[in-house]
Design an enzyme around this catalytic site. Structure first.
Site, PDB file in Angstrom:
ATOM      1  N   GLY A  82       2.780  -1.336   4.284  1.00  0.00           N
ATOM      2  CA  GLY A  82       2.729   0.086   3.971  1.00  0.00           C
ATOM      3  C   GLY A  82       4.108   0.624   3.665  1.00  0.00           C
ATOM      4  N   GLY A  83       4.732   1.232   4.665  1.00  0.00           N
ATOM      5  CA  GLY A  83       6.016   1.915   4.484  1.00  0.00           C
ATOM      6  C   GLY A  83       7.060   1.115   3.714  1.00  0.00           C
TER       7      GLY A  83
ATOM      8  CD  GLU B 267      -3.156   5.173   6.837  1.00  0.00           C
ATOM      9  OE1 GLU B 267      -3.174   5.268   5.600  1.00  0.00           O
ATOM     10  OE2 GLU B 267      -2.155   4.750   7.472  1.00  0.00           O
TER      11      GLU B 267
ATOM     12  CG  HIS C  66      -5.891   1.494   5.146  1.00  0.00           C
ATOM     13  ND1 HIS C  66      -5.513   2.381   6.135  1.00  0.00           N
ATOM     14  CD2 HIS C  66      -4.822   0.696   4.926  1.00  0.00           C
ATOM     15  CE1 HIS C  66      -4.260   2.121   6.485  1.00  0.00           C
ATOM     16  NE2 HIS C  66      -3.816   1.104   5.763  1.00  0.00           N
TER      17      HIS C  66
ATOM     18  CG  ASN D 253      -1.705   1.211   1.439  1.00  0.00           C
ATOM     19  OD1 ASN D 253      -1.814   2.034   0.531  1.00  0.00           O
ATOM     20  ND2 ASN D 253      -2.294   1.373   2.621  1.00  0.00           N
TER      21      ASN D 253
ATOM     22  CE  LYS E 189       0.132   3.392   4.843  1.00  0.00           C
ATOM     23  NZ  LYS E 189      -0.099   3.504   6.270  1.00  0.00           N
TER      24      LYS E 189
ATOM     25  N   GLY F 264       2.359   1.925  10.768  1.00  0.00           N
ATOM     26  CA  GLY F 264       3.281   3.052  10.657  1.00  0.00           C
ATOM     27  C   GLY F 264       4.001   3.411  11.936  1.00  0.00           C
TER      28      GLY F 264
ATOM     29  CB  SER G 285       5.164  -2.014  11.926  1.00  0.00           C
ATOM     30  OG  SER G 285       4.695  -0.701  12.176  1.00  0.00           O
TER      31      SER G 285
ATOM     32  CD  GLU H 194      -3.435  -2.985   7.294  1.00  0.00           C
ATOM     33  OE1 GLU H 194      -2.290  -3.140   6.878  1.00  0.00           O
ATOM     34  OE2 GLU H 194      -4.121  -1.996   7.021  1.00  0.00           O
TER      35      GLU H 194
HETATM   36  C1  PEP Z   1      -0.792  -0.091   6.036  1.00  0.00           C
HETATM   37  O1  PEP Z   1      -0.912   1.094   5.875  1.00  0.00           O
HETATM   38  O2  PEP Z   1      -1.656  -0.862   5.573  1.00  0.00           O
HETATM   39  C2  PEP Z   1       0.360  -0.581   6.773  1.00  0.00           C
HETATM   40  C3  PEP Z   1       0.347  -1.816   7.189  1.00  0.00           C
HETATM   41  O3  PEP Z   1       1.378   0.297   6.988  1.00  0.00           O
HETATM   42  P1  PEP Z   1       2.833  -0.008   7.659  1.00  0.00           P
HETATM   43  O4  PEP Z   1       3.341  -1.285   7.050  1.00  0.00           O
HETATM   44  O5  PEP Z   1       3.646   1.174   7.294  1.00  0.00           O
HETATM   45  O6  PEP Z   1       2.594  -0.158   9.111  1.00  0.00           O
END
Ligand code: PEP
Length: 255
Positions: free
Chosen positions: A236-237, A105, A103, A18, A20, A176, A215, A170
């Site tokens: 994500g990141g 967010e 998600h 993702n 983002k 994050g 993460s 999640e």
């Molecule tokens: C996400 O945004 O779905 C996510 C899991 O982010 P991160 O891996 O950065 O925690």
């Protein structure tokens, strides 16, 4: 079990990235070129979900590769007066075959409810996209022992009848933050989600892949992806680095 219905046992793991609200065309071109080269024959299903502006370009650049493309959200309607939104058929037309819905967010920043997420997942499936429906508890809900109840209600309320997509667990406090959930909690929450899937969807609930997200980094990925019930990861990141994303994919590859 109905003919043709499989369980997740033995299914390839799915690693979805993702991005983002990150990336311009030049960044995406470099990232995608490295992914295309590195994804080859890992035996893992890979998907990247760039921002809407990049979906068509990324899909074109990944055509014929082992990496699929998804959107990060879609509207419930196919078209109409919804300024700023993108529909599921539009994402499909741009080359996407997957879409993330619900998600945290979006649930938090835009007040997206389970009902809205369910309607988005339904719209996605009708357009030929595989919905990746996100669920997860807040830190407060975990601390007060409400995580399982909250997440089971999200699963029950966010999946349309006949759902054949993916669920991503999640925990919100792990997204994050660099703090992944502990192994025992991940296993317990995946078990709870599986039970709810079967209760909501019947036998079809056995075939829904459940991803862990929060993460996930190359260092910890192998341990998480080996846990009982984990069918892959939503990243994500770390998905913004081809090196890291491919390292996570390798951690998911069959031995
Ligand atoms: C996400 O945004 O779905 C996510 C899991 O982010 P991160 O891996 O950065 O925690």
């Amino acid at each position: 079990m109905q003919a043709g219905m499989e369980t997740t046992e033995g299914m390839r793991q799915l690693i979805a990235g993702n991005w983002k609200m990150n990336g311009r065309r030049a960044d995406a071109a470099a990232l995608v070129a490295s992914l295309r080269e590195g994804a080859g024959a890992l035996g893992v299903e890979l998907v990247v979900c760039p921002p809407a502006t990049l979906v068509a370009g990324v899909a074109a650049a990944l055509e014929g590769s082992a990496v699929g493309v998804g959107g990060q959200d879609c509207h419930t309607a196919a078209s109409g007066a919804y300024t700023g939104d993108v529909s599921a058929p539009m994402l499909h037309d741009a080359g996407a075959r997957w879409v993330i819905v619900g998600h945290s967010e979006r649930r938090l920043a835009y007040g997206e409810s389970n009902v809205l997420v369910r309607d988005k997942a339904d719209a996605a499936a009708r357009a030929g996209l595989v919905p990746i429906v996100c669920v997860g508890e807040t830190e407060q809900q975990r601390l007060t022992g409400a995580a399982e109840t909250v997440v089971a209600a999200q699963v029950d309320g966010s999946l349309p009848p006949g759902f054949a997509g993916v669920v991503a667990y999640e925990p919100i406090w792990a997204i994050g933050t660099g703090r992944s959930a502990g192994d025992a909690d991940i296993v317990e929450m995946h078990r709870c989600i599986r039970n709810q899937l079967v209760s909501t969807l019947g036998a079809a609930g056995e075939a829904v892949r459940i991803l862990y997200g929060g993460s996930v980094k190359p260092e910890g990925a192998a341990a998480i992806l080996r846990l009982e019930g984990v069918g892959g990861a939503l990243v994500g990141g770390a998905s913004l680095s081809a090196t890291d994303f491919l390292a996570i994919a390798r951690a998911a590859a069959p031995a």
